[in-house]
Design an enzyme around this catalytic site. Structure first.
Site, PDB file in Angstrom:
ATOM      1  CG  ASN A 155      23.947 -38.466 -15.998  1.00  0.00           C
ATOM      2  OD1 ASN A 155      23.581 -37.717 -16.818  1.00  0.00           O
ATOM      3  ND2 ASN A 155      23.239 -38.727 -14.750  1.00  0.00           N
ATOM      4  CG  ASP A 166      14.465 -36.028 -14.703  1.00  0.00           C
ATOM      5  OD1 ASP A 166      15.051 -36.967 -15.046  1.00  0.00           O
ATOM      6  OD2 ASP A 166      14.174 -35.478 -13.728  1.00  0.00           O
TER       7      ASP A 166
END
Length: 255
Positions: free
Chosen positions: A77, A29
């Site tokens: 996503n 991340d």
């Protein structure tokens, strides 16, 4: 910064926890925030993230880890801008074309976790070819979670059990039966889960498999992750006491 120390212990089924970690899973991340801080495009951030992933895999092998699972693209996503999704899909295609042959030659088994059926046809074919061509490799296992969500994985596994029961198979639902239908079937659960970027949540990653994993949250952004950070995380893992609902037992002895 490493997360606060947590206690764990004896592995399910009894016996001492093996020295490890054998399996490290990573939530990669921070690519976008890294790019923003550097004053470059998000695309550059994702490319830097791919380089960090390569470093992490090499470092893991140097540290004696034999399984690495990387969370690269979640089922959520797809809601990102189309241009960014196209770029992320392109990075996976590039991995198959540029990295796969080298990994295969080094005895690495590649597995792609997630829903393959909803991938673009050409990418679905590349995924299947990558898994088939490396299925016999045993030196190291690299799992890439792409189009993956932990809840979706459990739903797909339960649906598979239901289909088998409807076809006359064993209708009994057990932990072992469900685990055998997961994308990670046959692979030990992660000993250690690392997340970068300072966020302290698992974001729908390995919900079943991480039930007794140790978690470490790092403040740095993913493109800045390297061998030193992995070694520090593993050192912290060795300092912890692990519990699996039983007595306290040392997770592992530091080398």
């Amino acid at each position: 910064m490493l997360a606060a120390k947590k206690d764990r212990g004896e592995a399910p089924g009894g016996g001492d926890t093996p020295a490890g970690p054998r399996h490290v899973a990573i939530i990669m991340d921070g690519n976008g925030r890294w790019a923003e801080r550097k004053g470059v495009s998000r695309l550059e951030g994702h490319r830097a993230g791919v380089e960090a992933a390569r470093r992490a895999v090499r470092a893991a092998r140097d540290c004696g880890v034999t399984i690495v699972t990387l969370y690269s693209f979640s089922t959520e996503n797809w809601s990102r801008p189309d241009w960014e999704v196209r770029h992320l899909l392109g990075l996976l295609r590039r991995f198959f074309r540029e990295d796969l042959m080298e990994l295969a030659g080094e005895g690495v088994r590649v597995r792609i976790l997630g829903d393959h059926e909803s991938l673009p046809p050409d990418l679905k074919k590349l995924v299947e070819e990558a898994e088939d061509s490396t299925a016999g490799n045993t030196a190291f296992t690299l799992q890439i979670a792409f189009n993956y969500g932990g809840r979706d994985e459990i739903v797909r596994a339960a649906a598979s059990l239901a289909r088998k029961a409807a076809a006359g198979g064993d209708a009994k639902v057990t932990e072992e039966a469900l685990a055998a239908e997961l994308d990670t079937a046959g692979v030990p659960d992660p000993d250690l889960v690392i997340r970068t970027s300072g966020e302290q949540r698992i974001s729908n990653f390995l919900l079943w498999q991480a039930a007794y994993s140790e978690f470490i949250f790092l403040d740095l952004l993913w493109p800045d992750f390297g061998k030193r950070e992995l070694e520090e995380a593993i050192a912290e893992f060795h300092r912890r006491e692990r519990r699996y609902g039983g007595r306290k037992a040392k997770a592992a002895s530091a080398p």
